[in-house]
Scaffold this motif. Structure first.
Motif, mmCIF file in Angstrom:
data_model
loop_
_atom_site.group_PDB
_atom_site.id
_atom_site.type_symbol
_atom_site.label_atom_id
_atom_site.label_comp_id
_atom_site.label_asym_id
_atom_site.label_seq_id
_atom_site.Cartn_x
_atom_site.Cartn_y
_atom_site.Cartn_z
ATOM 1 N N LEU A 1 0.829 -1.208 0.000
ATOM 2 C CA LEU A 1 0.000 0.000 0.000
ATOM 3 C C LEU A 1 0.859 1.253 0.000
ATOM 4 O O LEU A 1 0.552 2.241 -0.668
ATOM 5 C CB LEU A 1 -0.937 -0.003 1.213
ATOM 6 N N VAL A 2 1.952 1.213 0.762
ATOM 7 C CA VAL A 2 2.860 2.366 0.814
ATOM 8 C C VAL A 2 3.623 2.507 -0.494
ATOM 9 O O VAL A 2 3.701 3.586 -1.079
ATOM 10 C CB VAL A 2 3.846 2.230 2.005
ATOM 11 N N GLU A 3 4.190 1.393 -0.963
ATOM 12 C CA GLU A 3 5.012 1.416 -2.181
ATOM 13 C C GLU A 3 4.206 1.839 -3.410
ATOM 14 O O GLU A 3 4.697 2.561 -4.271
ATOM 15 C CB GLU A 3 5.616 0.026 -2.411
ATOM 16 N N LYS A 4 2.955 1.379 -3.473
ATOM 17 C CA LYS A 4 2.100 1.662 -4.622
ATOM 18 C C LYS A 4 1.070 2.746 -4.305
ATOM 19 O O LYS A 4 0.030 2.830 -4.979
ATOM 20 C CB LYS A 4 1.379 0.380 -5.052
ATOM 21 N N GLY A 5 1.344 3.561 -3.288
ATOM 22 C CA GLY A 5 0.380 4.550 -2.814
ATOM 23 C C GLY A 5 -0.147 5.488 -3.885
ATOM 24 O O GLY A 5 -1.357 5.745 -3.967
ATOM 25 N N ALA A 6 0.747 6.014 -4.713
ATOM 26 C CA ALA A 6 0.336 6.989 -5.731
ATOM 27 C C ALA A 6 -0.599 6.347 -6.758
ATOM 28 O O ALA A 6 -1.622 6.937 -7.137
ATOM 29 C CB ALA A 6 1.575 7.567 -6.421
ATOM 30 N N VAL A 7 -0.262 5.132 -7.200
ATOM 31 C CA VAL A 7 -1.094 4.430 -8.181
ATOM 32 C C VAL A 7 -2.455 4.101 -7.585
ATOM 33 O O VAL A 7 -3.497 4.297 -8.227
ATOM 34 C CB VAL A 7 -0.399 3.135 -8.652
ATOM 35 N N ILE A 8 -2.451 3.624 -6.356
ATOM 36 C CA ILE A 8 -3.708 3.261 -5.695
ATOM 37 C C ILE A 8 -4.591 4.490 -5.520
ATOM 38 O O ILE A 8 -5.804 4.442 -5.757
ATOM 39 C CB ILE A 8 -3.426 2.594 -4.329
ATOM 40 N N ASN A 9 -3.990 5.597 -5.146
ATOM 41 C CA ASN A 9 -4.769 6.824 -4.954
ATOM 42 C C ASN A 9 -5.379 7.301 -6.268
ATOM 43 O O ASN A 9 -6.566 7.634 -6.330
ATOM 44 C CB ASN A 9 -3.881 7.924 -4.364
ATOM 45 N N ASP A 10 -4.585 7.303 -7.333
ATOM 46 C CA ASP A 10 -5.043 7.839 -8.620
ATOM 47 C C ASP A 10 -6.026 6.909 -9.332
ATOM 48 O O ASP A 10 -6.987 7.378 -9.953
ATOM 49 C CB ASP A 10 -3.843 8.099 -9.542
ATOM 50 N N GLN A 11 -5.788 5.602 -9.234
ATOM 51 C CA GLN A 11 -6.556 4.665 -10.041
ATOM 52 C C GLN A 11 -7.648 3.917 -9.265
ATOM 53 O O GLN A 11 -8.573 3.386 -9.873
ATOM 54 C CB GLN A 11 -5.613 3.629 -10.662
ATOM 55 N N ILE A 12 -7.541 3.871 -7.952
ATOM 56 C CA ILE A 12 -8.514 3.125 -7.155
ATOM 57 C C ILE A 12 -9.371 4.061 -6.309
ATOM 58 O O ILE A 12 -10.599 4.104 -6.464
ATOM 59 C CB ILE A 12 -7.824 2.082 -6.243
ATOM 60 N N TYR A 13 -8.741 4.833 -5.436
ATOM 61 C CA TYR A 13 -9.510 5.651 -4.500
ATOM 62 C C TYR A 13 -10.341 6.724 -5.196
ATOM 63 O O TYR A 13 -11.459 7.025 -4.769
ATOM 64 C CB TYR A 13 -8.584 6.295 -3.467
ATOM 65 N N THR A 14 -9.805 7.305 -6.262
ATOM 66 C CA THR A 14 -10.573 8.338 -6.976
ATOM 67 C C THR A 14 -11.748 7.738 -7.743
ATOM 68 O O THR A 14 -12.635 8.469 -8.185
ATOM 69 C CB THR A 14 -9.665 9.103 -7.960
ATOM 70 N N GLN A 15 -11.740 6.415 -7.913
ATOM 71 C CA GLN A 15 -12.824 5.732 -8.614
ATOM 72 C C GLN A 15 -13.642 4.860 -7.657
ATOM 73 O O GLN A 15 -14.283 3.899 -8.069
ATOM 74 C CB GLN A 15 -12.239 4.835 -9.725
ATOM 75 N N SER A 16 -13.638 5.225 -6.384
ATOM 76 C CA SER A 16 -14.229 4.355 -5.355
ATOM 77 C C SER A 16 -15.682 3.990 -5.630
ATOM 78 O O SER A 16 -16.108 2.849 -5.405
ATOM 79 C CB SER A 16 -14.128 5.031 -3.976
ATOM 80 N N ARG A 17 -16.462 4.951 -6.106
ATOM 81 C CA ARG A 17 -17.881 4.697 -6.331
ATOM 82 C C ARG A 17 -18.088 3.508 -7.288
ATOM 83 O O ARG A 17 -19.058 2.754 -7.157
ATOM 84 C CB ARG A 17 -18.564 5.949 -6.875
ATOM 85 N N GLY A 18 -17.165 3.322 -8.234
ATOM 86 C CA GLY A 18 -17.307 2.245 -9.203
ATOM 87 C C GLY A 18 -17.049 0.859 -8.625
ATOM 88 O O GLY A 18 -17.416 -0.146 -9.230
ATOM 89 N N PHE A 19 -16.415 0.807 -7.440
ATOM 90 C CA PHE A 19 -16.111 -0.483 -6.814
ATOM 91 C C PHE A 19 -17.104 -0.833 -5.709
ATOM 92 O O PHE A 19 -17.035 -1.931 -5.152
ATOM 93 C CB PHE A 19 -14.688 -0.476 -6.249
#
Length: 363
Positions: A58-76
């Motif tokens: 989660l720490v290492e991939k934080g930027a990717v997770i934030n941009d691609q997952i958390y910003t699209q949370s409603r879709g999940f």
């Protein structure tokens, strides 16, 4: 009767779908009710990822997770219900009960796989192997098939492999459900659970099929090793197969062990390819080559490029007879070294390897 059957079937589908997904209750905050609700949706997905993905990833991939997952949370989030809304001096708090679908083929799991989050986490996974065996000849101590599988995994560069042995007592491992495999994996703290069964049978004297009822005093045996592999984090069953082997020795017991070792080795190599094929098709391996002359090192680079499964081989640095190559390869470092040896006449010595680094000396 037909309408009743359809209704029951529909209810079963509804019930099954809801139990497979993850339900969480979270509270989000924001300057407006809408902002607070969106924050709650993000927290619901973040909560789910905290279970699926370890903290270091989660720490290492934080930027990717934030941009691609958390910003699209409603879709999940497949469904949610607002439980409460409160306004505390211009800061809104919204509590929701949300269902986040984390089943193997869900949108979330597919996205985590596409982004390499699961792949990154499983570069050097913790693996448990449980393959008990039986013998029609009689009781033979130790598990030759299971040991051969473990050795194949270790030889491929997987350094965190546990041979379960008698610590797990399941009568029919091949019939274990995903829930049972998850429970077993959690017991040993692993990312991948491999379970199976092995058996051997005696075939008799090696010369018994020859004319004249001859005898050689060499006993033969045949064995089969069956196994399936389960990825704990994603809930995916990614491999299942059976392999045969044969062995010969003047002792029937040793012949059985040889047969099991052959079948276990075949199974282990198959499982290695399944792991590397599914999760490391874009694997970057650092290949360090030491050589007295750059011409020798260049031979190794040419050999790497000729290996099947190598997508690219780029020289990252060279200094004082030490070259570092970045190789995009679909297999394991051990397999890469074996294939390099086949592709060149240069005298190569394997210095060291782990799951992402291969060090070679060329003479």
């Amino acid at each position: 009767m037909k309408r009743f059957t359809i209704l029951v079937f529909a209810l079963l589908i509804l019930f099954t779908g809801s139990t497979l997904a993850k339900s969480v209750t979270v509270t989000g905050q924001g300057v407006t009710p809408s902002d607070a609700e969106n924050d709650a949706l993000r927290l619901a997905v973040e909560n789910t990822l905290g279970v699926l993905v370890d903290s270091s990833t989660l720490v290492e991939k934080g930027a990717v997770i934030n941009d691609q997952i958390y910003t699209q949370s409603r879709g999940f989030v497949t469904d949610y219900k607002v439980i409460s809304k409160t306004d505390d001096g211009g800061i809104w708090s919204v509590t929701i009960s949300a269902i986040v679908d984390d089943t193997p083929n869900s949108k979330l799991m597919n996205e985590l796989t596409r982004l390499g989050i699961i792949e990154y986490q499983l570069r050097n996974p913790k693996i448990a192997v449980y393959v008990p065996e039986s013998h029609r000849y009689g009781n033979i101590p130790s598990s030759a098939g299971e040991t051969a599988i473990v050795k194949a995994l270790l030889d491929a560069g997987f350094s965190q492999v546990t041979e379960v042995g008698s610590r797990l007592n399941i009568s029919n491992p091949m019939n274990m459900s995903a829930a049972e495999m998850t429970q077993a994996a959690n017991k040993f703290g692993v990312d991948i659970m491999i379970v199976g069964e092995a058996f051997s049978e005696e075939l008799g004297d090696a010369a018994k099929w020859l004319p004249g009822n001859q005898r050689s005093n060499m006993q033969t045996s045949r064995a089969r090793v069956e196994a399936k592999m389960f990825i704990v984090k994603s809930g995916q069953m990614i491999a299942t197969d059976g392999k045969y082997g044969s062995g010969m020795d003047n002792s029937q017991a040793v012949a059985a062990k040889k047969a099991l070792s052959v079948a276990g080795k075949e199974m282990g190599e198959y499982l290695v390819q399944q792991i590397t094929g599914m999760y490391t098709s874009r694997q970057s391996i650092e290949v360090v080559v030491y050589g007295a002359a750059f011409q020798k090192i260049n031979q190794v680079q040419t050999a790497i490029g000729a290996v099947r499964g190598v997508k690219s081989c780029n020289l990252s640095s060279y200094e004082g007879g030490r070259a570092v190559f970045t190789v995009m390869y679909s297999g394991s470092p051990q397999t890469l070294f074996n294939e390099i040896q086949k592709a060149t006449d240069a005298d190569l010595i394997l210095q060291s390897l782990n799951y992402s680094t291969l060090t070679i000396q060329v003479k």
